[in-house]
Motif scaffolding. Structure first.
Motif, PDB file in Angstrom:
ATOM      1  N   GLN A  35       0.833  -1.197   0.000  1.00 54.71           N
ATOM      2  CA  GLN A  35       0.000   0.000   0.000  1.00 54.71           C
ATOM      3  C   GLN A  35       0.866   1.245   0.000  1.00 54.71           C
ATOM      4  OE1 GLN A  35      -2.246   0.002   3.679  1.00 54.71           O
ATOM      5  NE2 GLN A  35      -0.723   1.263   4.667  1.00 54.71           N
ATOM      6  N   GLU A  36       0.264   2.355  -0.316  1.00 50.10           N
ATOM      7  CA  GLU A  36       0.930   3.656  -0.193  1.00 50.10           C
ATOM      8  C   GLU A  36       0.709   4.140   1.234  1.00 50.10           C
ATOM      9  OE1 GLU A  36       2.634   5.387  -2.613  1.00 50.10           O
ATOM     10  OE2 GLU A  36       2.395   3.590  -3.844  1.00 50.10           O
ATOM     11  N   GLY A  37       1.654   4.852   1.763  1.00 47.21           N
ATOM     12  CA  GLY A  37       1.489   5.438   3.084  1.00 47.21           C
ATOM     13  C   GLY A  37       1.737   4.453   4.209  1.00 47.21           C
ATOM     14  N   PHE A  38       1.366   4.878   5.402  1.00 45.26           N
ATOM     15  CA  PHE A  38       1.673   4.063   6.572  1.00 45.26           C
ATOM     16  C   PHE A  38       0.472   3.801   7.462  1.00 45.26           C
ATOM     17  CE2 PHE A  38       2.828   8.483   7.389  1.00 45.26           C
ATOM     18  CZ  PHE A  38       2.115   8.765   8.540  1.00 45.26           C
ATOM     19  N   PHE A  39      -0.749   3.963   6.940  1.00 48.21           N
ATOM     20  CA  PHE A  39      -1.906   3.590   7.764  1.00 48.21           C
ATOM     21  C   PHE A  39      -1.810   2.105   8.064  1.00 48.21           C
ATOM     22  CE2 PHE A  39      -6.050   1.708   8.393  1.00 48.21           C
ATOM     23  CZ  PHE A  39      -6.529   2.488   9.423  1.00 48.21           C
ATOM     24  N   CYS A  40      -2.107   1.749   9.279  1.00 48.46           N
ATOM     25  CA  CYS A  40      -2.090   0.354   9.691  1.00 48.46           C
ATOM     26  C   CYS A  40      -2.922   0.247  10.951  1.00 48.46           C
ATOM     27  CB  CYS A  40      -0.655  -0.090   9.964  1.00 48.46           C
ATOM     28  SG  CYS A  40      -0.490  -1.857  10.231  1.00 48.46           S
ATOM     29  N   ASN A  41      -3.498  -0.914  11.202  1.00 49.95           N
ATOM     30  CA  ASN A  41      -4.272  -1.120  12.423  1.00 49.95           C
ATOM     31  C   ASN A  41      -3.927  -2.476  12.998  1.00 49.95           C
ATOM     32  OD1 ASN A  41      -6.650  -1.920  14.124  1.00 49.95           O
ATOM     33  ND2 ASN A  41      -7.159   0.200  13.661  1.00 49.95           N
ATOM     34  N   ASN A  42      -3.450  -2.488  14.227  1.00 50.02           N
ATOM     35  CA  ASN A  42      -2.978  -3.734  14.814  1.00 50.02           C
ATOM     36  C   ASN A  42      -4.070  -4.601  15.437  1.00 50.02           C
ATOM     37  OD1 ASN A  42      -3.455  -2.472  17.259  1.00 50.02           O
ATOM     38  ND2 ASN A  42      -1.313  -2.315  17.847  1.00 50.02           N
ATOM     39  N   ALA A  43      -5.327  -4.212  15.291  1.00 53.79           N
ATOM     40  CA  ALA A  43      -6.408  -5.066  15.784  1.00 53.79           C
ATOM     41  C   ALA A  43      -6.482  -6.361  14.974  1.00 53.79           C
ATOM     42  CB  ALA A  43      -7.741  -4.326  15.722  1.00 53.79           C
ATOM     43  N   ASN A  44      -5.884  -6.350  13.790  1.00 58.33           N
ATOM     44  CA  ASN A  44      -5.880  -7.510  12.905  1.00 58.33           C
ATOM     45  C   ASN A  44      -4.626  -7.407  12.037  1.00 58.33           C
ATOM     46  OD1 ASN A  44      -6.551  -9.664  11.257  1.00 58.33           O
ATOM     47  ND2 ASN A  44      -7.996  -8.486  10.041  1.00 58.33           N
ATOM     48  N   ARG A  72       7.617   4.277  10.884  1.00 56.32           N
ATOM     49  CA  ARG A  72       9.054   4.002  11.020  1.00 56.32           C
ATOM     50  C   ARG A  72       9.507   2.951  10.017  1.00 56.32           C
ATOM     51  NH1 ARG A  72      10.182   1.705  16.164  1.00 56.32           N
ATOM     52  NH2 ARG A  72       8.033   1.928  16.858  1.00 56.32           N
ATOM     53  N   LEU A  73       8.696   1.918   9.811  1.00 57.07           N
ATOM     54  CA  LEU A  73       9.068   0.865   8.868  1.00 57.07           C
ATOM     55  C   LEU A  73       9.135   1.402   7.444  1.00 57.07           C
ATOM     56  CD1 LEU A  73       7.030  -2.142  10.307  1.00 57.07           C
ATOM     57  CD2 LEU A  73       9.443  -1.585  10.677  1.00 57.07           C
ATOM     58  N   VAL A  74       8.162   2.218   7.069  1.00 55.79           N
ATOM     59  CA  VAL A  74       8.164   2.830   5.734  1.00 55.79           C
ATOM     60  C   VAL A  74       9.399   3.717   5.577  1.00 55.79           C
ATOM     61  CG1 VAL A  74       6.959   4.496   4.247  1.00 55.79           C
ATOM     62  CG2 VAL A  74       5.682   2.638   5.350  1.00 55.79           C
ATOM     63  N   GLN A  75       9.760   4.441   6.625  1.00 51.56           N
ATOM     64  CA  GLN A  75      10.962   5.282   6.563  1.00 51.56           C
ATOM     65  C   GLN A  75      12.233   4.448   6.405  1.00 51.56           C
ATOM     66  OE1 GLN A  75      10.333   7.512  10.210  1.00 51.56           O
ATOM     67  NE2 GLN A  75       9.350   9.188   9.108  1.00 51.56           N
ATOM     68  N   ASN A  77      12.294   1.965   4.388  1.00 49.35           N
ATOM     69  CA  ASN A  77      12.051   1.371   3.075  1.00 49.35           C
ATOM     70  C   ASN A  77      11.404  -0.011   3.128  1.00 49.35           C
ATOM     71  OD1 ASN A  77      13.031   3.586   1.562  1.00 49.35           O
ATOM     72  ND2 ASN A  77      15.114   2.945   2.071  1.00 49.35           N
ATOM     73  N   MET A  78      10.653  -0.275   4.161  1.00 51.51           N
ATOM     74  CA  MET A  78       9.891  -1.520   4.236  1.00 51.51           C
ATOM     75  C   MET A  78       8.473  -1.264   3.745  1.00 51.51           C
ATOM     76  SD  MET A  78      11.143  -3.256   7.761  1.00 51.51           S
ATOM     77  CE  MET A  78      12.604  -2.590   8.529  1.00 51.51           C
ATOM     78  N   LYS A  79       7.784  -2.326   3.419  1.00 45.85           N
ATOM     79  CA  LYS A  79       6.443  -2.230   2.839  1.00 45.85           C
ATOM     80  C   LYS A  79       5.372  -2.635   3.856  1.00 45.85           C
ATOM     81  CE  LYS A  79       8.157  -1.305  -1.219  1.00 45.85           C
ATOM     82  NZ  LYS A  79       8.308   0.055  -1.575  1.00 45.85           N
ATOM     83  N   ILE A  80       4.205  -1.973   3.703  1.00 50.08           N
ATOM     84  CA  ILE A  80       3.016  -2.293   4.487  1.00 50.08           C
ATOM     85  C   ILE A  80       1.993  -2.837   3.496  1.00 50.08           C
ATOM     86  CG2 ILE A  80       1.259  -1.391   6.070  1.00 50.08           C
ATOM     87  CD1 ILE A  80       4.194  -0.981   7.027  1.00 50.08           C
ATOM     88  N   ALA A  81       1.255  -3.875   3.906  1.00 48.32           N
ATOM     89  CA  ALA A  81       0.250  -4.448   3.014  1.00 48.32           C
ATOM     90  C   ALA A  81      -1.095  -4.553   3.725  1.00 48.32           C
ATOM     91  CB  ALA A  81       0.682  -5.841   2.542  1.00 48.32           C
ATOM     92  N   TYR A  82      -2.138  -4.311   2.941  1.00 51.98           N
ATOM     93  CA  TYR A  82      -3.513  -4.454   3.424  1.00 51.98           C
ATOM     94  C   TYR A  82      -4.155  -5.621   2.691  1.00 51.98           C
ATOM     95  CZ  TYR A  82      -8.522  -3.705   3.748  1.00 51.98           C
ATOM     96  OH  TYR A  82      -9.869  -3.893   3.939  1.00 51.98           O
ATOM     97  N   ILE A  83      -4.679  -6.582   3.461  1.00 53.69           N
ATOM     98  CA  ILE A  83      -5.345  -7.764   2.897  1.00 53.69           C
ATOM     99  C   ILE A  83      -6.827  -7.671   3.224  1.00 53.69           C
ATOM    100  CG2 ILE A  83      -5.384 -10.282   2.796  1.00 53.69           C
ATOM    101  CD1 ILE A  83      -2.672  -9.010   1.992  1.00 53.69           C
ATOM    102  N   ALA A  84      -7.619  -7.300   2.241  1.00 54.49           N
ATOM    103  CA  ALA A  84      -9.043  -7.045   2.459  1.00 54.49           C
ATOM    104  C   ALA A  84      -9.810  -8.286   2.908  1.00 54.49           C
ATOM    105  CB  ALA A  84      -9.669  -6.482   1.181  1.00 54.49           C
ATOM    106  N   ASP A  85      -9.443  -9.446   2.402  1.00 55.24           N
ATOM    107  CA  ASP A  85     -10.193 -10.666   2.720  1.00 55.24           C
ATOM    108  C   ASP A  85      -9.914 -11.211   4.119  1.00 55.24           C
ATOM    109  OD1 ASP A  85     -11.396 -10.591   0.242  1.00 55.24           O
ATOM    110  OD2 ASP A  85      -9.891 -11.888  -0.681  1.00 55.24           O
ATOM    111  N   ALA A  86      -8.873 -10.738   4.757  1.00 53.87           N
ATOM    112  CA  ALA A  86      -8.541 -11.196   6.116  1.00 53.87           C
ATOM    113  C   ALA A  86      -9.309 -10.323   7.112  1.00 53.87           C
ATOM    114  CB  ALA A  86      -7.040 -11.107   6.348  1.00 53.87           C
ATOM    115  N   LYS A  87     -10.599 -10.585   7.254  1.00 51.65           N
ATOM    116  CA  LYS A  87     -11.479  -9.733   8.057  1.00 51.65           C
ATOM    117  C   LYS A  87     -11.699 -10.300   9.453  1.00 51.65           C
ATOM    118  CE  LYS A  87     -14.032  -7.918   4.203  1.00 51.65           C
ATOM    119  NZ  LYS A  87     -15.170  -8.069   3.361  1.00 51.65           N
ATOM    120  N   VAL A  88     -11.837  -9.379  10.385  1.00 47.68           N
ATOM    121  CA  VAL A  88     -12.233  -9.723  11.750  1.00 47.68           C
ATOM    122  C   VAL A  88     -13.329  -8.755  12.187  1.00 47.68           C
ATOM    123  CG1 VAL A  88      -9.977 -10.666  12.419  1.00 47.68           C
ATOM    124  CG2 VAL A  88     -10.475  -8.252  12.839  1.00 47.68           C
TER     125      VAL A  88
END
Length: 185
Positions: A35-44, A72-75, A77-88
């Motif tokens: 994904q672009e940016g660094f939004f993330c949510n650790n609830a899942n 910090r991870l994006v800074q 140069n690491m990647k963040i991924a969003y998996i829509a089907d992994a729902k809780v």
């Protein structure tokens, strides 16, 4: 390969209507890898162990520790991924006061994560009215407005009043610290 992965969230039968609207905004039906940016949510979420050993949550934050870590991870140069089907199901069974305090805490933390974001009283009014109107439109489409309109008004009031207060409180504390440091005797 992504260093930090998070999945979708949905509300349950006991969820407040407006909160389900927030889930739909932040957890869309399409995955973003990476994904672009660094939004993330650790609830899942999942984080590689080798990365976790070197990058822990900032436990001094009042919230948004997941976004701060992702930033910090994006800074690095690491990647963040969003998996829509992994729902809780993500459920909050909170009083109105606790809803307001949650958003206050997050706004205080947001000043650390994104110090360029300032929420003014005019923003509070604009966001509140806009979100209420959007929620009312969705509730009308779902034919449940009469059952949820009071809840919409209160949730959005607590959300944005808490956000304003948390952002403003941080600025008030910052002003006090500046006066202590810079003001002559």
């Amino acid at each position: 390969m992504a260093a930090y992965v998070y999945g979708g969230q949905i509300g349950g039968n006991g969820s407040r209507f407006s909160e389900t609207q927030i889930f739909e905004k932040y957890f869309p039906p399409t995955s973003k890898i990476p994904q672009e940016g660094f939004f993330c949510n650790n609830a899942n979420a999942a984080l590689r162990k080798d990365i976790w050993c070197k990058n822990r949550f900032n436990e001094e934050l009042t919230g948004l520790e997941d976004m701060e870590l992702a930033k910090r991870l994006v800074q690095q140069n690491m990647k963040i991924a969003y998996i829509a089907d992994a729902k809780v199901y993500h459920l909050h069974d909170e009083s109105w006061l606790k809803v307001r305090r949650r958003y206050e805490r997050e706004a205080i933390a947001l000043q650390y994560v994104m110090p360029q974001v300032h929420v003014h009283f005019s923003d509070f009014l604009r966001y509140y009215v806009s979100a209420v109107l959007s929620d009312i439109g969705c509730a009308l489409q779902e034919r449940k407005l009469m059952a949820v309109y009071r809840e919409i008004l209160m949730f959005r009031l607590m959300q944005y009043w808490g956000t304003y207060r948390g952002n403003h409180e941080h600025r008030k504390l910052s002003k006090e610290m500046k006066e202590m440091y810079f003001f002559p005797k």
